[in-house]
Design a protein around this motif. Structure first.
Motif, PDB file in Angstrom:
ATOM      1  N   VAL A 298       0.844  -1.203   0.000  1.00 52.23           N
ATOM      2  CA  VAL A 298       0.000   0.000   0.000  1.00 52.23           C
ATOM      3  C   VAL A 298       0.876   1.248   0.000  1.00 52.23           C
ATOM      4  N   PRO A 299       0.556   2.253  -0.835  1.00 55.18           N
ATOM      5  CA  PRO A 299       1.353   3.498  -0.849  1.00 55.18           C
ATOM      6  C   PRO A 299       1.307   4.200   0.504  1.00 55.18           C
ATOM      7  N   ARG A 300       2.454   4.721   0.930  1.00 47.88           N
ATOM      8  CA  ARG A 300       2.524   5.354   2.253  1.00 47.88           C
ATOM      9  C   ARG A 300       1.627   6.591   2.344  1.00 47.88           C
ATOM     10  N   TRP A 301       1.566   7.379   1.290  1.00 45.71           N
ATOM     11  CA  TRP A 301       0.745   8.593   1.361  1.00 45.71           C
ATOM     12  C   TRP A 301      -0.721   8.248   1.606  1.00 45.71           C
ATOM     13  N   ALA A 302      -1.156   7.092   1.106  1.00 44.54           N
ATOM     14  CA  ALA A 302      -2.552   6.690   1.271  1.00 44.54           C
ATOM     15  C   ALA A 302      -2.854   6.241   2.700  1.00 44.54           C
ATOM     16  N   PHE A 311      -9.022   3.731   3.794  1.00 44.38           N
ATOM     17  CA  PHE A 311     -10.219   3.269   3.087  1.00 44.38           C
ATOM     18  C   PHE A 311     -11.140   4.414   2.676  1.00 44.38           C
ATOM     19  N   ILE A 312     -11.083   5.536   3.359  1.00 40.24           N
ATOM     20  CA  ILE A 312     -11.817   6.719   2.884  1.00 40.24           C
ATOM     21  C   ILE A 312     -11.246   7.150   1.532  1.00 40.24           C
ATOM     22  N   ARG A 313      -9.924   7.152   1.432  1.00 39.77           N
ATOM     23  CA  ARG A 313      -9.281   7.519   0.153  1.00 39.77           C
ATOM     24  C   ARG A 313      -9.577   6.471  -0.922  1.00 39.77           C
ATOM     25  N   TYR A 314      -9.565   5.205  -0.515  1.00 41.87           N
ATOM     26  CA  TYR A 314      -9.780   4.125  -1.476  1.00 41.87           C
ATOM     27  C   TYR A 314     -11.184   4.189  -2.076  1.00 41.87           C
ATOM     28  N   GLU A 315     -12.160   4.606  -1.286  1.00 41.28           N
ATOM     29  CA  GLU A 315     -13.538   4.698  -1.779  1.00 41.28           C
ATOM     30  C   GLU A 315     -13.786   5.980  -2.573  1.00 41.28           C
ATOM     31  N   ASP A 316     -12.823   6.892  -2.552  1.00 45.28           N
ATOM     32  CA  ASP A 316     -12.923   8.142  -3.317  1.00 45.28           C
ATOM     33  C   ASP A 316     -12.495   7.858  -4.760  1.00 45.28           C
ATOM     34  N   ALA A 317     -13.426   8.027  -5.709  1.00 49.45           N
ATOM     35  CA  ALA A 317     -13.139   7.698  -7.109  1.00 49.45           C
ATOM     36  C   ALA A 317     -11.941   8.460  -7.649  1.00 49.45           C
ATOM     37  N   ASN A 318     -11.698   9.666  -7.139  1.00 52.80           N
ATOM     38  CA  ASN A 318     -10.589  10.482  -7.640  1.00 52.80           C
ATOM     39  C   ASN A 318      -9.224   9.954  -7.186  1.00 52.80           C
ATOM     40  N   GLN A 319      -9.213   9.206  -6.076  1.00 51.59           N
ATOM     41  CA  GLN A 319      -7.939   8.704  -5.545  1.00 51.59           C
ATOM     42  C   GLN A 319      -7.757   7.203  -5.727  1.00 51.59           C
ATOM     43  N   SER A 321      -7.913   5.142  -8.296  1.00 53.62           N
ATOM     44  CA  SER A 321      -7.067   4.671  -9.401  1.00 53.62           C
ATOM     45  C   SER A 321      -5.588   4.885  -9.098  1.00 53.62           C
ATOM     46  N   TRP A 322      -5.236   6.007  -8.442  1.00 54.62           N
ATOM     47  CA  TRP A 322      -3.840   6.245  -8.061  1.00 54.62           C
ATOM     48  C   TRP A 322      -3.370   5.190  -7.057  1.00 54.62           C
ATOM     49  N   ILE A 323      -4.226   4.930  -6.074  1.00 54.70           N
ATOM     50  CA  ILE A 323      -3.869   3.943  -5.056  1.00 54.70           C
ATOM     51  C   ILE A 323      -3.655   2.570  -5.692  1.00 54.70           C
ATOM     52  N   LEU A 324      -4.576   2.179  -6.583  1.00 53.61           N
ATOM     53  CA  LEU A 324      -4.469   0.864  -7.214  1.00 53.61           C
ATOM     54  C   LEU A 324      -3.249   0.782  -8.125  1.00 53.61           C
ATOM     55  N   PRO A 365      -8.576  -8.410  -9.791  1.00 52.84           N
ATOM     56  CA  PRO A 365      -7.148  -8.202 -10.026  1.00 52.84           C
ATOM     57  C   PRO A 365      -6.398  -8.236  -8.692  1.00 52.84           C
ATOM     58  N   PRO A 366      -5.108  -8.575  -8.704  1.00 52.18           N
ATOM     59  CA  PRO A 366      -4.353  -8.655  -7.443  1.00 52.18           C
ATOM     60  C   PRO A 366      -4.387  -7.379  -6.618  1.00 52.18           C
ATOM     61  N   ASN A 367      -4.303  -6.212  -7.270  1.00 52.00           N
ATOM     62  CA  ASN A 367      -4.279  -4.966  -6.501  1.00 52.00           C
ATOM     63  C   ASN A 367      -5.604  -4.718  -5.773  1.00 52.00           C
ATOM     64  N   GLU A 368      -6.718  -5.071  -6.392  1.00 52.02           N
ATOM     65  CA  GLU A 368      -8.007  -4.913  -5.718  1.00 52.02           C
ATOM     66  C   GLU A 368      -8.177  -5.975  -4.625  1.00 52.02           C
ATOM     67  N   THR A 369      -7.622  -7.153  -4.870  1.00 53.76           N
ATOM     68  CA  THR A 369      -7.689  -8.229  -3.883  1.00 53.76           C
ATOM     69  C   THR A 369      -7.033  -7.810  -2.572  1.00 53.76           C
ATOM     70  N   VAL A 370      -5.950  -7.043  -2.658  1.00 54.69           N
ATOM     71  CA  VAL A 370      -5.262  -6.548  -1.465  1.00 54.69           C
ATOM     72  C   VAL A 370      -6.243  -5.869  -0.521  1.00 54.69           C
ATOM     73  N   TYR A 371      -7.094  -5.022  -1.054  1.00 57.24           N
ATOM     74  CA  TYR A 371      -7.991  -4.225  -0.212  1.00 57.24           C
ATOM     75  C   TYR A 371      -9.159  -5.058   0.297  1.00 57.24           C
ATOM     76  N   GLU A 372      -9.554  -6.073  -0.450  1.00 61.99           N
ATOM     77  CA  GLU A 372     -10.574  -6.988   0.059  1.00 61.99           C
ATOM     78  C   GLU A 372     -10.033  -7.792   1.239  1.00 61.99           C
ATOM     79  N   VAL A 373      -8.766  -8.187   1.154  1.00 60.10           N
ATOM     80  CA  VAL A 373      -8.134  -8.904   2.263  1.00 60.10           C
ATOM     81  C   VAL A 373      -8.004  -7.992   3.474  1.00 60.10           C
TER      82      VAL A 373
END
Length: 515
Positions: A298-302, A311-319, A321-324, A365-373
């Motif tokens: 996971v990116p440190r800034w996130a 997870f607030i940032r992850y649910e924000d559509a503007n952020q 894609s950057w996080i993923l 995808p693996p990157n989305e799987t990370v956040y589900e875990v």
């Protein structure tokens, strides 16, 4: 010139003479003794009185009795190992786990806690807790820079103002006065990663006044941010400017992009040592590292502000894609999703599966799987991203000592020291004396632990006896919870903890004080 008789007697008795008929508590005889300092073993007897080594000398000159005699014929006798990087504090605070058996059966008699910038806080509270319920090994405390930072400004990604920095310094002084042997950083992890080099130097000046050491998980062990070589140079700069000696935790070349860079890293450190700086490192003998899944990819800034903020940032559509995108990049730096094995998780059915396997089962995808875990709770991963060349290259350096980084789920918690003996000593990569010395006396020297780490008359009696034929690890990635084998005896502070392979249930460990 005649030598005065009193001086002559003193010379004859030096290191071994004891009054006749004095009763000792434990006598060890017939073993091959490695004292932790020299290169050759000796066939000598060792006698223990209370918590101290009282005699080392010829078996033919033993003129005292002992309550317990250990016949170490065919066995190796050595100083108890000192593990400079553990996460044993998570076990030690629990009365049901405080005996520290995973470490004991490796021959470890002293563990260092408070690594990676995260320490029990306040130290005084946990020291008292350990004393109240008893501990199986000796303990050395470090104070975590990340812990101190979090106490003052939380987990946010910003720089402290003058007042906040002064409060951090005050807390550091408090913890050093409570017995910390130095300060650790986890500059790869939040919130330590948010600190600048200058911030660490300023804090380090406080630690240096107490003659404490700087134990650091580098800002980057691969190519995540500033790069491995630059991170090593940063650690050296911090030591130079603050006045602290530098100890690099679990040195490695993490990820294919930095494989075979150990030669250049060794040269950087050798040059620093030649310039007069004290620089050392520790290492575990595995090709896989281990850390939290979140920390790994996971990116440190996130992460700034904690998991809820992530997870607030992850649910924000503007952020999102950057996080993923950055998460996917970090997965690739670790060798891809097939190289990330879940070794511990709140969701038990995740354990033993790779990120790739979880991705396929979830249809994501693996990157989305990370956040589900991560939504299901904490998860740790073993990351198979090191090259054998670099592991062995670092291991051969005289300034590199053995460390487990012992944490739940990775076999290193149960097997590090015996594994190094089994595969690298018996395999011919390093000499037995070097393995013992750099698992005991060298580590004691680095952390400035007095009267431990070597078999010398007057030192505390932390002694192990192991079978050279069977000493080895059993823990692996399928079952990381198997105790090592081949340790026959462990004596801590003069009392038996492991007796002929059996745990005595004695809690003989102590909180070590910085002198």
């Amino acid at each position: 010139m005649k030598i005065p008789i009193l001086i002559l007697i003193a010379l004859v008795c030096l290191g071994g003479c004891k009054p006749k008929d004095e009763e000792m508590d434990i006598l060890i005889k017939n073993g091959m003794v490695y004292d932790g300092l020299g290169t050759n073993p000796q066939l000598v007897s060792i006698a223990i009185k209370e918590d101290t080594i009282a005699y080392i000398g010829s078996q033919d000159e033993v003129h005292f009795s002992a309550k317990t005699t250990i016949d170490a014929t065919g066995l190796m006798v050595a100083p108890g190992f000192i593990d400079p990087h553990t996460h044993a504090d998570r076990d030690l605070e629990n009365p049901k786990e405080s005996y520290n058996k995973p470490f004991l059966y490796q021959g470890i008699t002293t563990v260092v806690v408070g690594n990676d910038g995260s320490s029990p806080y306040p130290i005084s509270k946990y020291a008292n807790l350990y004393r109240e319920h008893g501990i199986g090994t000796n303990v050395v405390f470090l104070v975590g820079q990340g812990t101190i930072r979090e106490q003052v400004i939380g987990k946010v990604d910003r720089q402290p103002n003058h007042g906040e920095l002064e409060r951090m310094k005050a807390l550091l002084r408090q913890e050093m006065q409570s017995g910390a042997f130095g300060m650790s950083t986890g500059l790869f992890y939040a919130p330590g990663s948010y600190a600048t080099t200058e911030e660490i130097i300023e804090l380090g000046k406080v630690v240096a006044k107490y003659h404490g050491i700087y134990d650091t998980h580098l800002r980057d062990e691969g190519t995540y941010s500033i790069g491995l070589a630059t991170s090593v140079k940063e650690a050296i700069e911090i030591g130079k400017e603050s006045g602290m000696s530098v100890h690099i935790s679990h040195i490695k070349c993490l990820g294919k992009k930095v494989w075979k860079q150990s030669d250049s890293i060794i040269q950087i450190i050798d040059n620093a040592i030649k310039s007069g700086l004290e620089v050392t490192a520790s290492q575990y003998p595995y090709l896989a590292s281990a850390t939290g899944l979140q920390a790994a990819v996971v990116p440190r800034w996130a992460e700034s502000g904690g998991k809820d903020s992530l997870f607030i940032r992850y649910e924000d559509a503007n952020q999102r894609s950057w996080i993923l995108d950055e998460t996917q990049q970090n997965i690739e730096l670790r060798g891809g999703p097939e190289k990330l094995l879940i070794v511990n998780a709140g969701q038990k059915n995740f354990v033993g599966k790779t990120l790739k396997e979880l991705s396929e089962s979830m249809g994501l995808p693996p990157n989305e799987t990370v956040y589900e875990v991560l939504k299901k709770g904490y998860a740790r991963v073993a990351s198979f991203s090191m090259d054998p060349y670099d592991v062995e290259n670092f291991m051969k350096q005289e300034w590199v000592v053995t460390a487990s980084d012992g944490n739940t789920g990775h076999p290193r918690k149960y097997g590090t020291f015996p594994r190094k003996y089994k595969y690298y000593v018996k395999g011919g990569a390093i000499k037995l004396a070097d393995f013992i010395n750099r698992s005991s006396s060298k580590t004691a020297q680095i952390f400035r632990i007095k009267k431990r780490g070597s078999l010398v008359v007057g030192n505390y009696a932390d002694i192990i006896i192991f079978d050279p034929e069977t000493f080895g690890d059993k823990a692996d990635y399928e079952d990381a919870f198997q105790l090592s084998e081949g340790l026959r005896y462990s004596i801590i502070n003069g009392k038996m903890v492991i007796d002929n392979g059996t745990f005595t249930e004695n809690l003989n460990g102590r909180i070590l004080k910085k002198e």
